[in-house]
Design a protein around this motif. Structure first.
Motif, PDB file in Angstrom:
ATOM      1  N   ASN A 119       0.831  -1.197   0.000  1.00 44.30           N
ATOM      2  CA  ASN A 119       0.000   0.000   0.000  1.00 44.30           C
ATOM      3  C   ASN A 119       0.869   1.252   0.000  1.00 44.30           C
ATOM      4  O   ASN A 119       1.893   1.310   0.699  1.00 44.30           O
ATOM      5  N   VAL A 120       0.444   2.246  -0.779  1.00 46.21           N
ATOM      6  CA  VAL A 120       1.168   3.509  -0.804  1.00 46.21           C
ATOM      7  C   VAL A 120       0.994   4.230   0.525  1.00 46.21           C
ATOM      8  O   VAL A 120       0.117   3.904   1.327  1.00 46.21           O
ATOM      9  N   ARG A 121       1.823   5.201   0.753  1.00 44.00           N
ATOM     10  CA  ARG A 121       1.791   6.030   1.962  1.00 44.00           C
ATOM     11  C   ARG A 121       0.368   6.548   2.231  1.00 44.00           C
ATOM     12  O   ARG A 121      -0.305   7.056   1.326  1.00 44.00           O
ATOM     13  N   GLY A 122      -0.086   6.387   3.475  1.00 42.29           N
ATOM     14  CA  GLY A 122      -1.377   6.914   3.875  1.00 42.29           C
ATOM     15  C   GLY A 122      -2.573   6.092   3.457  1.00 42.29           C
ATOM     16  O   GLY A 122      -3.717   6.523   3.635  1.00 42.29           O
ATOM     17  N   SER A 123      -2.350   4.887   2.913  1.00 39.86           N
ATOM     18  CA  SER A 123      -3.460   4.014   2.531  1.00 39.86           C
ATOM     19  C   SER A 123      -3.305   2.666   3.213  1.00 39.86           C
ATOM     20  O   SER A 123      -2.193   2.257   3.570  1.00 39.86           O
ATOM     21  N   GLY A 124      -4.428   1.964   3.405  1.00 35.87           N
ATOM     22  CA  GLY A 124      -4.369   0.683   4.093  1.00 35.87           C
ATOM     23  C   GLY A 124      -3.708   0.823   5.448  1.00 35.87           C
ATOM     24  O   GLY A 124      -4.033   1.725   6.223  1.00 35.87           O
ATOM     25  N   ASN A 125      -2.721  -0.036   5.734  1.00 31.57           N
ATOM     26  CA  ASN A 125      -1.990   0.023   6.996  1.00 31.57           C
ATOM     27  C   ASN A 125      -0.622   0.674   6.860  1.00 31.57           C
ATOM     28  O   ASN A 125       0.207   0.580   7.768  1.00 31.57           O
ATOM     29  N   SER A 126      -0.378   1.334   5.717  1.00 29.74           N
ATOM     30  CA  SER A 126       0.884   2.060   5.565  1.00 29.74           C
ATOM     31  C   SER A 126       0.835   3.368   6.341  1.00 29.74           C
ATOM     32  O   SER A 126      -0.218   4.003   6.466  1.00 29.74           O
ATOM     33  N   GLY A 127       2.000   3.777   6.859  1.00 26.87           N
ATOM     34  CA  GLY A 127       2.068   5.001   7.647  1.00 26.87           C
ATOM     35  C   GLY A 127       2.015   6.251   6.786  1.00 26.87           C
ATOM     36  O   GLY A 127       2.015   6.202   5.556  1.00 26.87           O
ATOM     37  N   GLY A 128       1.988   7.405   7.459  1.00 27.18           N
ATOM     38  CA  GLY A 128       2.011   8.684   6.771  1.00 27.18           C
ATOM     39  C   GLY A 128       0.644   9.122   6.290  1.00 27.18           C
ATOM     40  O   GLY A 128      -0.380   8.470   6.547  1.00 27.18           O
ATOM     41  N   GLU A 129       0.601  10.252   5.591  1.00 23.51           N
ATOM     42  CA  GLU A 129      -0.628  10.803   5.052  1.00 23.51           C
ATOM     43  C   GLU A 129      -0.660  10.634   3.541  1.00 23.51           C
ATOM     44  O   GLU A 129       0.354  10.815   2.868  1.00 23.51           O
ATOM     45  N   TYR A 130      -1.840  10.311   3.021  1.00 22.28           N
ATOM     46  CA  TYR A 130      -1.984  10.179   1.573  1.00 22.28           C
ATOM     47  C   TYR A 130      -1.845  11.564   0.946  1.00 22.28           C
ATOM     48  O   TYR A 130      -2.593  12.489   1.282  1.00 22.28           O
ATOM     49  N   PRO A 131      -0.916  11.742   0.010  1.00 24.60           N
ATOM     50  CA  PRO A 131      -0.591  13.084  -0.472  1.00 24.60           C
ATOM     51  C   PRO A 131      -1.384  13.544  -1.694  1.00 24.60           C
ATOM     52  O   PRO A 131      -0.979  14.491  -2.362  1.00 24.60           O
ATOM     53  N   SER A 132      -2.507  12.885  -2.019  1.00 22.00           N
ATOM     54  CA  SER A 132      -3.279  13.118  -3.242  1.00 22.00           C
ATOM     55  C   SER A 132      -2.633  12.348  -4.385  1.00 22.00           C
ATOM     56  O   SER A 132      -1.587  11.714  -4.231  1.00 22.00           O
ATOM     57  N   TRP A 133      -3.237  12.457  -5.532  1.00 22.38           N
ATOM     58  CA  TRP A 133      -2.853  11.607  -6.652  1.00 22.38           C
ATOM     59  C   TRP A 133      -1.417  11.802  -7.098  1.00 22.38           C
ATOM     60  O   TRP A 133      -1.004  12.906  -7.460  1.00 22.38           O
ATOM     61  N   PHE A 134      -0.657  10.724  -7.112  1.00 23.23           N
ATOM     62  CA  PHE A 134       0.618  10.619  -7.808  1.00 23.23           C
ATOM     63  C   PHE A 134       1.537  11.814  -7.552  1.00 23.23           C
ATOM     64  O   PHE A 134       2.008  12.472  -8.478  1.00 23.23           O
ATOM     65  N   GLN A 135       1.796  12.064  -6.283  1.00 23.17           N
ATOM     66  CA  GLN A 135       2.684  13.147  -5.904  1.00 23.17           C
ATOM     67  C   GLN A 135       4.137  12.648  -5.829  1.00 23.17           C
ATOM     68  O   GLN A 135       4.395  11.446  -5.755  1.00 23.17           O
ATOM     69  N   PRO A 136       5.123  13.564  -5.844  1.00 21.58           N
ATOM     70  CA  PRO A 136       6.539  13.145  -5.843  1.00 21.58           C
ATOM     71  C   PRO A 136       6.903  12.238  -4.673  1.00 21.58           C
ATOM     72  O   PRO A 136       7.734  11.337  -4.823  1.00 21.58           O
ATOM     73  N   GLN A 137       6.290  12.474  -3.501  1.00 23.95           N
ATOM     74  CA  GLN A 137       6.610  11.646  -2.343  1.00 23.95           C
ATOM     75  C   GLN A 137       6.298  10.179  -2.611  1.00 23.95           C
ATOM     76  O   GLN A 137       7.059   9.282  -2.204  1.00 23.95           O
ATOM     77  N   GLU A 138       5.196   9.917  -3.296  1.00 25.49           N
ATOM     78  CA  GLU A 138       4.801   8.545  -3.591  1.00 25.49           C
ATOM     79  C   GLU A 138       5.823   7.860  -4.498  1.00 25.49           C
ATOM     80  O   GLU A 138       6.177   6.696  -4.297  1.00 25.49           O
ATOM     81  N   ALA A 139       6.306   8.574  -5.514  1.00 22.93           N
ATOM     82  CA  ALA A 139       7.315   8.002  -6.405  1.00 22.93           C
ATOM     83  C   ALA A 139       8.622   7.744  -5.668  1.00 22.93           C
ATOM     84  O   ALA A 139       9.298   6.730  -5.902  1.00 22.93           O
ATOM     85  N   ALA A 140       8.993   8.661  -4.770  1.00 21.77           N
ATOM     86  CA  ALA A 140      10.213   8.459  -3.981  1.00 21.77           C
ATOM     87  C   ALA A 140      10.076   7.238  -3.076  1.00 21.77           C
ATOM     88  O   ALA A 140      11.027   6.454  -2.911  1.00 21.77           O
ATOM     89  N   ASP A 141       8.885   7.051  -2.485  1.00 15.76           N
ATOM     90  CA  ASP A 141       8.641   5.855  -1.672  1.00 15.76           C
ATOM     91  C   ASP A 141       8.787   4.592  -2.512  1.00 15.76           C
ATOM     92  O   ASP A 141       9.350   3.589  -2.056  1.00 15.76           O
ATOM     93  N   ASN A 142       8.273   4.626  -3.731  1.00 16.80           N
ATOM     94  CA  ASN A 142       8.356   3.478  -4.616  1.00 16.80           C
ATOM     95  C   ASN A 142       9.816   3.143  -4.949  1.00 16.80           C
ATOM     96  O   ASN A 142      10.225   1.976  -4.979  1.00 16.80           O
TER      97      ASN A 142
END
Length: 558
Positions: A119-142
């Motif tokens: 699960n991406v950040r902020g979804s399911g049981n992953s930590g953090g806040e969901y940053p809206s659609w396809f933000q740079p933080q999500e790609a860096a996490d990936n």
């Protein structure tokens, strides 16, 4: 081999479809349709499983310490993870429920792959806040997720990423950052411009699509749901919010090879052809008759027959790039494409798209409702903008064979609860070619160029490419959209000069459809497509000006 879940962990959780598909998608497996021998062998590649699958839950740390919740399937023996080395596969990085991932992580673990579904950040049981659609933080996490998997003691250092829909976008975005251990990607039903393909197709607002995703689809909290919905509504133009989110402007940064799997009936089919056009030497296409409702099943699972992708082809792709197996070759051609018809279709193969055998046929709409091969004398036809015109395609894509999609039936009688859909003024114009004398295939992008005037300073244009069957049905093949004020650019509005002729272009998209002898090709133009398009197009009369500047370009192979 066995699939073993460690204490406290769920089973593979793969979503299953049983029985006939209510969407109208055929229940027979497309991968079993007639095909060249090389394509058939590619689809049905197989080898014996060498391991059991050991499932566990892991928390993968990102560079800022946020933990991503993942299900891990490892190759194992006797109930324990097997010693490596093993290549890794990130199989979905998504905000959706990972226990329902439509891919069998256990199957690939049994064949020697260390698989993560996260699960991406902020979804399911992953930590953090969901940053809206396809933000740079999500790609860096990936990026961090890929490198974590490659750094495990049992890893070969090679990692692939595969994902469907949202997960396909995260795969492309991560690949654009060039993680050093990412070796290949497999995007499935992937848009490369989700603004123009789905949220605002052609700049036209799709309230149904926006509401469904922001309020129902992802496993995120209510604040994130509300924030995502607001982001959609607050960005009706193709601005920096969308430019950052889409992948079309990032494809050239992707250096690894990609097997892009798409469906001609999918809501996101254009992403396949965009990816091939931008990366012709590193992209292979597999495009079938599928809608967005697809699964990568475990081979032999009868419950997934109606939406099954060829798992063997994906296993062979991984075996080629991650394990260097000599028996695992590349796809038999650059493009493997399914040619649909109003009946049964077949698989074809080509080294380029559109087909080198396709020739552009230009046809001209005429005021009498026909399509001619020569430009007509000046003339006019008109329709009254009706936002409730329809029916539109389903949320999952175009389904020509679904009874609800027969446009002839919808034109014959208004549904009781939608009496305003068809009034005394025609809500759409239709233009039809004479019947084909021989079977004729449309292979490639269809475009509608036309000159029109409007009594309103803005309007929504909806155009459909349809087949008129020999028994009188009218079935949709493709649909294109355009907001009138965005005719020059999706980035800025330019009001329509009321009453003055203006030139427009609608892209109806790529298709591969064989018209049978006796069938006819029809093009429509209207101002609504309910329920997909928000029914708020300005009232007005649209006049089409016929002549040399109003035509349809169709790539055909006789």
């Amino acid at each position: 081999m066995l699939s073993i879940a460690l204490s406290g962990c769920s089973s593979d959780g793969v979503a299953r479809n049983t029985g006939p598909d209510p969407s109208g998608q055929p229940t027979a497996r497309a991968v079993d349709a007639p095909a060249p021998e090389a394509v058939r062998n590619w689809f049905h590649y197989s080898r014996s499983a060498d391991f059991d699958s050991i499932e566990s839950t892991v928390q993968v740390p990102t560079r800022d310490g946020t933990l991503l919740d993942c299900t891990r399937n490892q190759p194992g023996n006797d109930g324990k993870p097997a010693p490596g080395p093993h290549p890794g596969v990130v199989m979905e990085f998504t905000p959706y429920e990972i226990s329902a991932a439509p891919m069998p992580g256990s199957y690939f673990a049994e064949h020697g792959y260390d698989v993560l579904v996260c699960n991406v950040r902020g979804s399911g049981n992953s930590g953090g806040e969901y940053p809206s659609w396809f933000q740079p933080q999500e790609a860096a996490d990936n990026y961090d997720l890929i490198e974590w998997l490659a750094a495990q003691p049992e890893s070969t250092g090679k990692v692939a990423q595969i994902g469907e829909s949202y997960g396909s976008i995260t795969a492309y975005r991560a690949a654009a950052l060039r993680p050093p251990h990412l070796t290949t990607i497999v995007p499935i039903v992937s848009p490369t411009n989700i603004y123009a393909e789905w949220v605002y197709p052609g700049g036209v607002p799709s309230g149904r699509n926006q509401s469904w995703w922001a309020n129902e689809a992802p496993v995120i909290d209510m604040q994130a749901h509300a924030g995502t919905a607001a982001s959609f509504q607050n960005h009706p133009l193709f601005d920096d919010y969308w430019k950052q989110a889409v992948t079309t402007n990032k494809l050239r940064d992707v250096q690894v090879p990609a097997l892009h799997i798409g469906g001609y009936s999918d809501i996101f089919k254009e992403g396949s052809f965009d990816a091939l056009a931008q990366r012709p030497d590193k992209t292979w296409l597999l495009t079938g008759p599928w809608t967005h409702n697809v699964e990568l099943p475990e081979p032999g699972d009868p419950e997934t027959a109606n939406a099954a992708l060829p798992t063997g082809a994906v296993l062979q792709w991984f075996d080629h790039w991650l394990q260097d197996r000599p028996e695992a070759g590349l796809p038999p051609s650059r493009v493997v494409s399914y040619e649909s018809t109003s009946g049964a279709g077949q698989w074809t193969q080509s080294d380029q798209w559109p087909s080198p055998n396709a020739k552009t046929r230009r046809v001209f709409p005429v005021s009498d409702g026909t399509l001619n091969t020569t430009a007509p004398a000046a003339g006019e036809s008109s329709y009254s903008v009706n936002p409730n015109d329809g029916p539109s395609v389903d949320e999952l894509g175009t389904m020509p064979t679904d009874p609800s999609q027969d446009q002839a039936a919808s034109e014959a009688a208004a549904p009781p609860n939608q009496s305003d859909r068809y009034g005394t003024t025609d809500p759409r114009t239709t233009f039809t070619l004479p019947a084909f004398d021989t079977d004729t295939s449309v292979e490639g992008p269809v475009t509608f160029h036309f000159e029109a005037s409007s009594t309103a300073p803005d309007t929504y244009f909806v155009s459909k490419l349809e087949v008129v069957t020999t028994d009188g049905k009218v079935l949709p093949i493709e649909t294109g959209y355009l907001r009138g004020q965005l005719r020059e650019s999706l980035e800025r509005t330019v009001p329509i000069p009321v009453g003055e002729p203006v030139r427009y272009r609608i892209d109806l998209g790529n298709t591969h459809w064989k018209f049978k002898a006796g069938e006819q090709l029809r093009i429509t133009l209207s101002g609504g497509d309910s329920p997909k398009i928000t029914p708020n197009a300005p009232a007005g009369i649209i006049t089409i000006h016929h002549g040399a500047d109003t035509y349809v370009d169709i790539p055909t192979v006789d």
